[in-house]
Design a protein around this motif. Structure first.
Motif, PDB file in Angstrom:
ATOM      1  N   UNK A  91      46.603  23.813  37.482  1.00 44.45           N
ATOM      2  CA  UNK A  91      47.322  22.720  37.324  1.00 44.45           C
ATOM      3  C   UNK A  91      46.671  21.710  36.375  1.00 44.45           C
ATOM      4  N   UNK A  92      47.248  21.038  35.428  1.00 41.57           N
ATOM      5  CA  UNK A  92      46.646  19.871  34.813  1.00 41.57           C
ATOM      6  C   UNK A  92      47.810  18.988  34.409  1.00 41.57           C
ATOM      7  N   UNK A  93      47.535  17.847  34.450  1.00 42.21           N
ATOM      8  CA  UNK A  93      48.491  16.843  33.996  1.00 42.21           C
ATOM      9  C   UNK A  93      48.540  16.486  32.658  1.00 42.21           C
ATOM     10  N   UNK A  94      47.423  16.811  31.818  1.00 44.66           N
ATOM     11  CA  UNK A  94      47.321  16.883  30.300  1.00 44.66           C
ATOM     12  C   UNK A  94      46.347  18.002  29.885  1.00 44.66           C
ATOM     13  N   UNK A  95      47.111  19.056  29.412  1.00 41.27           N
ATOM     14  CA  UNK A  95      46.403  20.215  29.115  1.00 41.27           C
ATOM     15  C   UNK A  95      45.482  20.252  27.666  1.00 41.27           C
ATOM     16  N   UNK A  96      45.431  18.930  26.901  1.00 40.38           N
ATOM     17  CA  UNK A  96      44.706  18.761  25.782  1.00 40.38           C
ATOM     18  C   UNK A  96      43.399  17.900  26.510  1.00 40.38           C
ATOM     19  N   UNK A  97      43.399  17.586  27.671  1.00 39.86           N
ATOM     20  CA  UNK A  97      42.238  16.966  28.477  1.00 39.86           C
ATOM     21  C   UNK A  97      41.496  17.852  29.203  1.00 39.86           C
ATOM     22  N   UNK A  98      42.032  18.842  29.903  1.00 38.28           N
ATOM     23  CA  UNK A  98      41.504  19.874  30.884  1.00 38.28           C
ATOM     24  C   UNK A  98      42.465  20.752  31.216  1.00 38.28           C
ATOM     25  N   UNK A  99      41.921  22.183  31.288  1.00 42.85           N
ATOM     26  CA  UNK A  99      42.643  23.204  31.339  1.00 42.85           C
ATOM     27  C   UNK A  99      41.694  24.287  32.064  1.00 42.85           C
ATOM     28  N   UNK A 100      42.242  25.115  32.848  1.00 40.05           N
ATOM     29  CA  UNK A 100      41.400  26.259  33.557  1.00 40.05           C
ATOM     30  C   UNK A 100      42.339  27.388  33.786  1.00 40.05           C
ATOM     31  N   UNK A 101      41.373  28.456  33.903  1.00 42.64           N
ATOM     32  CA  UNK A 101      42.358  29.823  34.453  1.00 42.64           C
ATOM     33  C   UNK A 101      41.270  30.762  35.068  1.00 42.64           C
ATOM     34  N   UNK A 102      41.580  31.523  36.028  1.00 38.71           N
ATOM     35  CA  UNK A 102      41.195  32.687  36.625  1.00 38.71           C
ATOM     36  C   UNK A 102      41.533  33.773  36.813  1.00 38.71           C
ATOM     37  N   UNK A 103      40.484  34.798  37.089  1.00 38.50           N
ATOM     38  CA  UNK A 103      40.970  36.351  37.469  1.00 38.50           C
ATOM     39  C   UNK A 103      40.187  36.684  38.585  1.00 38.50           C
ATOM     40  N   UNK A 104      40.869  37.700  39.376  1.00 39.62           N
ATOM     41  CA  UNK A 104      40.165  38.385  40.353  1.00 39.62           C
ATOM     42  C   UNK A 104      40.514  39.838  40.463  1.00 39.62           C
ATOM     43  N   UNK A 105      40.069  40.640  41.052  1.00 37.29           N
ATOM     44  CA  UNK A 105      40.360  41.790  41.442  1.00 37.29           C
ATOM     45  C   UNK A 105      39.290  42.724  42.149  1.00 37.29           C
TER      46      UNK A 105
END
Length: 285
Positions: A91-105
């Motif tokens: 979650x981010x209130x401003x994707x031009x300032x902060x973003x993230x993503x994760x994967x697991x398996x």
């Protein structure tokens, strides 16, 4: 009767004298005040203070999609049988300032055991601010902060940090071991900076049901490969133009990362099935 008229004129004339003196006195005071006012006009206004030097404009004014910052082939190689191939965005209130993503398996190999992997990438961008400094300076401060945070992971053992070349403008790899859910995990976190953007990537894994624990070298190799792609995505897709004048998007506020910065990414995370429970499932024939 005729003699009284001149006398009356003299009385009236004498009575008028104080009025004239008062008038003259007022006129004199007014002139004095006027001179004082003219003399008191601020002479400093003619010599304005030198303006402060403007900060260097930020190199990047946008961020790429964090879930697309790492190639699909790399994700498949590092996280076999990923639960969500496209990743889970934070979650981010401003994707031009902060973003993230994760994967697991969990790669279930039946009687040979299972392999659990977690990959998490976070992108943070800083604008230039006259009061706070340039975007690059603010990013450098955050870069140092993220390295310290990785080294201070709760329960971490055999912590080591080493600068690494060839990744952005500067990068550091932090490795450590961590025991949780009765399994031994190996962690590799790479913190890298390019311009006014900081990329923090964590890759960890463990062996379940007799599966061999991954080596620290393998974790580092995988993490470095992924973070290079993320840095490349920033440099390729982020607009290398100065932000609008007066713009100040503070990357330190109003945002959240997916997962827990890679430190609470064990089997019991969120809506996912426990890797340990998966490992206990009926072996493949």
């Amino acid at each position: 009767m005729h003699r009284s008229a001149p006398r009356l004129s003299r009385i009236l004339a004498c009575a008028a004298v104080p009025v004239m003196l008062v008038a003259v006195g007022c006129s004199s005071d007014s002139g004095s005040d006027g001179k004082k006012n003219a003399g008191s006009s601020p002479s400093g206004s003619a010599s304005a203070k030198p303006s402060e030097p403007t900060v260097e404009p930020a190199k990047f004014s946008d961020l790429p999609d964090p879930c697309g910052a790492i190639g699909k082939k790399t994700v498949e190689d590092l996280v076999p049988d990923a639960k969500k191939k496209g990743g889970t965005a934070g979650q981010s209130s401003d994707l031009s300032a902060r973003g993230s993503c994760s994967w697991n398996g969990l790669d279930d190999k039946g009687l040979k055991g299972s392999q659990y992997r977690w990959l998490d990438v976070g992108l943070t961008r800083f604008d230039s601010d006259q009061a706070l400094g340039s975007g690059a300076e603010r990013a450098t401060a955050d870069y140092t902060k993220q390295i310290a945070k990785a080294k201070a992971a709760e329960g971490a053992t055999k912590v080591a940090a080493e600068a690494t070349a060839g990744i952005g403008e500067e990068a550091t790899v932090v490795t450590y071991g961590l025991s949780k859910t009765d399994e031994d995990f190996e962690y590799a976190t790479v913190v890298a900076r390019t311009g006014n953007v900081v990329v923090t990537l964590t890759y960890n894994g463990a062996g379940f049901a007799g599966g061999k624990k991954p080596s620290s070298a393998d974790m580092v190799e995988g993490a470095q490969k992924a973070v290079k792609e993320a840095i490349g995505a920033v440099e390729k897709t982020a607009e290398a133009t100065p932000p609008a004048k007066g713009e100040d998007k503070d990357a330190d506020k109003g945002t959240e990362k997916a997962g827990d910065d890679g430190t609470k990414d064990s089997a019991d995370s969120g809506d996912e099935d426990s890797p340990k429970e998966k490992a206990k499932a009926t072996p493949k024939s």
